[in-house]
Motif scaffolding. Structure first.
Motif, PDB file in Angstrom:
ATOM      1  N   PHE A 120       0.832  -1.202   0.000  1.00  0.00           N
ATOM      2  CA  PHE A 120       0.000   0.000   0.000  1.00  0.00           C
ATOM      3  C   PHE A 120       0.870   1.257   0.000  1.00  0.00           C
ATOM      4  N   ILE A 121       1.981   1.224   0.753  1.00  0.00           N
ATOM      5  CA  ILE A 121       2.903   2.362   0.775  1.00  0.00           C
ATOM      6  C   ILE A 121       3.475   2.608  -0.619  1.00  0.00           C
ATOM      7  N   ARG A 122       3.848   1.539  -1.309  1.00  0.00           N
ATOM      8  CA  ARG A 122       4.396   1.692  -2.664  1.00  0.00           C
ATOM      9  C   ARG A 122       3.359   2.305  -3.604  1.00  0.00           C
ATOM     10  N   VAL A 125       3.235   5.987  -2.853  1.00  0.00           N
ATOM     11  CA  VAL A 125       4.402   6.691  -3.396  1.00  0.00           C
ATOM     12  C   VAL A 125       4.269   6.874  -4.904  1.00  0.00           C
ATOM     13  N   GLU A 126       3.853   5.830  -5.596  1.00  0.00           N
ATOM     14  CA  GLU A 126       3.660   5.941  -7.045  1.00  0.00           C
ATOM     15  C   GLU A 126       2.562   6.941  -7.379  1.00  0.00           C
ATOM     16  N   GLY A 127       1.509   6.967  -6.570  1.00  0.00           N
ATOM     17  CA  GLY A 127       0.452   7.936  -6.794  1.00  0.00           C
ATOM     18  C   GLY A 127       0.930   9.358  -6.591  1.00  0.00           C
ATOM     19  N   LEU A 128       1.732   9.585  -5.529  1.00  0.00           N
ATOM     20  CA  LEU A 128       2.259  10.925  -5.282  1.00  0.00           C
ATOM     21  C   LEU A 128       3.211  11.372  -6.380  1.00  0.00           C
ATOM     22  N   PRO A 167       8.726  11.609  -3.849  1.00  0.00           N
ATOM     23  CA  PRO A 167       8.216  10.323  -4.354  1.00  0.00           C
ATOM     24  C   PRO A 167       8.995   9.789  -5.554  1.00  0.00           C
ATOM     25  N   VAL A 168       9.403  10.684  -6.461  1.00  0.00           N
ATOM     26  CA  VAL A 168      10.155  10.246  -7.641  1.00  0.00           C
ATOM     27  C   VAL A 168      11.506   9.674  -7.226  1.00  0.00           C
ATOM     28  N   GLU A 175      13.992   1.117  -7.377  1.00  0.00           N
ATOM     29  CA  GLU A 175      14.143   0.320  -8.586  1.00  0.00           C
ATOM     30  C   GLU A 175      15.611   0.133  -8.952  1.00  0.00           C
ATOM     31  N   ALA A 176      16.440   1.170  -8.718  1.00  0.00           N
ATOM     32  CA  ALA A 176      17.865   1.040  -9.020  1.00  0.00           C
ATOM     33  C   ALA A 176      18.526   0.010  -8.107  1.00  0.00           C
TER      34      ALA A 176
END
Length: 303
Positions: A120-122, A125-128, A167-168, A175-176
């Motif tokens: 849910f946190i991820r 973050v993606e939404g933000l 967030p970005v 991912e890195a």
């Protein structure tokens, strides 16, 4: 008795394979050609756009314009204070967002448990990361202008930009780190390294190019951002070239460009806008080049 010639069945059986192979080769060439065409058209469009912006403003630049104070009525104003504010706000926002974003990304990649709460946190973050910047500007108004009663300030604009970038940076760092081969991580553990040592000496150096790319993207976005700055930093500056007071108004070059193009009444507003746009695009290009240098050095080091 064998005659050495392939049978009819063998010939007929090879035809479908040969036809399929020929079709695959044709499809591959067609797809490659389309990709090349799209890539070349995109590059040409970008070059044409940059040339259109830069050729109008760069030849007319002078040091007086870069260091001069903006003018509200008389022609010949400069962009000195707003240009300084652009770098000042960018620096403060990166100082805040880079450590927090990297720490959050490393936690999600290496320490966070695989449960529904972290999932849910991820998603959050993606939404933000895809929320329009004006939403962060409205949040900055509520927090800094109304709740803390600071008014339109440099520090309010910088922290709001940090919220925009956070967030970005978190997703890019995660991912890195996840893209690092597991064999390298396991080899580090096998040599007796702790988890922290593995992160510092293996994961981060290998993932550094991806992390720097994310920082480069958010830095360029933050330097050219206007909506957040208008709402939290205002459309004016203190008028002093080297003003380090974080509580002064924080208009940046992007905001000044918008203001001159839409609201200013100076006679040479169009000329100022063209020169400001050229400076803005040129600096964003320089930011990308400067951030590429550590990537090149890291790539040579990892060879």
């Amino acid at each position: 008795m064998s005659t050495g010639k392939p049978s009819a069945n063998a010939i007929s059986g090879s035809h479908p394979f040969a036809a399929r192979r020929s079709m695959n080769q044709l499809t591959n060439k067609l797809f490659t050609g389309i990709v090349w065409l799209i890539g070349i058209c995109t590059i040409l469009f970008i070059i044409a756009l940059l040339y259109t912006i830069l050729q109008k403003g760069l030849p007319q630049l002078d040091w007086g314009f870069l260091y001069g104070e903006p003018s509200e009525i008389e022609e010949g104003g400069g962009i000195g204070p707003v240009l300084f504010n652009s770098f000042y706000v960018l620096f403060i926002s990166l100082i805040i967002s880079i450590p927090l974003g990297m720490a959050s990304g490393i936690y999600l990649a290496e320490f966070a448990p695989a449960n529904k709460f972290i999932a849910f946190i991820r998603i959050c973050v993606e939404g933000l990361a895809s929320v329009p910047s004006i939403i962060f500007g409205l949040f900055g108004i509520v927090l800094f202008v109304e709740s803390l009663d600071l008014g339109l300030t440099v520090i309010g604009a910088a922290i709001s930009l940090a919220f925009l970038n956070l967030p970005v940076l978190t997703r890019v760092t995660e991912e890195a780190i996840r893209s690092v081969p597991q064999e390298m991580k396991q080899a580090s553990f096998a040599l007796g390294s702790t988890h922290l040592q593995t992160i510092r000496r293996v994961l981060i150096p290998v993932a550094l190019n991806g992390i720097i790319t994310g920082i480069c993207l958010v830095a360029g976005r933050a330097f050219g951002e206007s909506a957040v700055i208008i709402l939290t930093g205002g459309v004016t500056s203190s008028g002093v070239m080297w003003d380090f007071n974080p509580l002064d108004p924080g208009a940046t070059l992007a905001v000044h460009l918008w203001y001159v193009q839409s609201e200013a009444i100076v006679p040479d507003a169009r000329l100022i806008a063209e020169k400001s746009a050229a400076v803005l695009v040129f600096i964003v290009l320089m930011i990308n080049i400067v951030f590429r240098v550590p990537m090149w050095l890291n790539a040579r080091k990892m060879r």
